[in-house]
Design a protein around this motif. Sequence first.
Motif, short mmCIF file in Angstrom:
data_model
loop_
_atom_site.label_atom_id
_atom_site.label_comp_id
_atom_site.label_asym_id
_atom_site.label_seq_id
_atom_site.Cartn_x
_atom_site.Cartn_y
_atom_site.Cartn_z
N ASP A 238 44.75 30.92 44.18
CA ASP A 238 43.85 30.95 45.43
C ASP A 238 44.57 30.52 46.74
N ALA B 183 42.96 39.13 42.94
CA ALA B 183 42.13 38.49 42.09
C ALA B 183 41.85 39.54 40.64
N SER C 95 41.15 38.79 37.71
CA SER C 95 40.42 37.97 37.04
C SER C 95 40.24 36.45 37.64
N SER C 96 38.79 36.14 37.78
CA SER C 96 38.60 34.92 38.62
C SER C 96 39.07 33.81 37.63
N TYR C 97 39.33 34.10 36.23
CA TYR C 97 39.79 32.84 35.34
C TYR C 97 41.13 32.62 35.76
#
Length: 157
Positions: free
Chosen positions: A100, A107, A109-111
């Motif tokens: 971030d 992104a 994946s946000s994971y």
Amino acid sequence: MAEDLVIAKGTKESQYQSLLPQVEALLEGEQDLIANLANMAAALKAQFNFFWVGFYLIKNNELVLGPFQGPVACTRIQMGKGVCGTAWKENRVLIIPDVDQFPGHIACSSYSKSEIVLPVRRQGGDVIGVLDIDSERLADFDEIDERYLIQLLALLP
């Protein structure tokens, strides 16, 4: 070699030391790049349970998704974009403790919380793509990963 991987316990370094000869045996005598990348991604995912392990290959001056292990991923990445595109453009390893905080991070994946990306070279030295590994943990990658992943990539024909 039988296609069984012995999963090692212990320190990160001892796990890589166990994995290196196993991957070398898997790749021995196989000249097909895609087969070798697929086995390498699977071995890394199985040993370390990283969130995502995969390769992007250079095609028509962009990175295109290649063999991987993990959830669905971004299919194409432009040179200089995100961590993968930047590692390709700058022809260097990037270790990102917090994705971030990386300007222009893509992104998929946000994971994904941390990432390491390494240029992949054929034995002739030309960059043909990148190895991308994502973790769900912050600051999961360090110089130990870099050192051993470079050694693993050097096994590619």
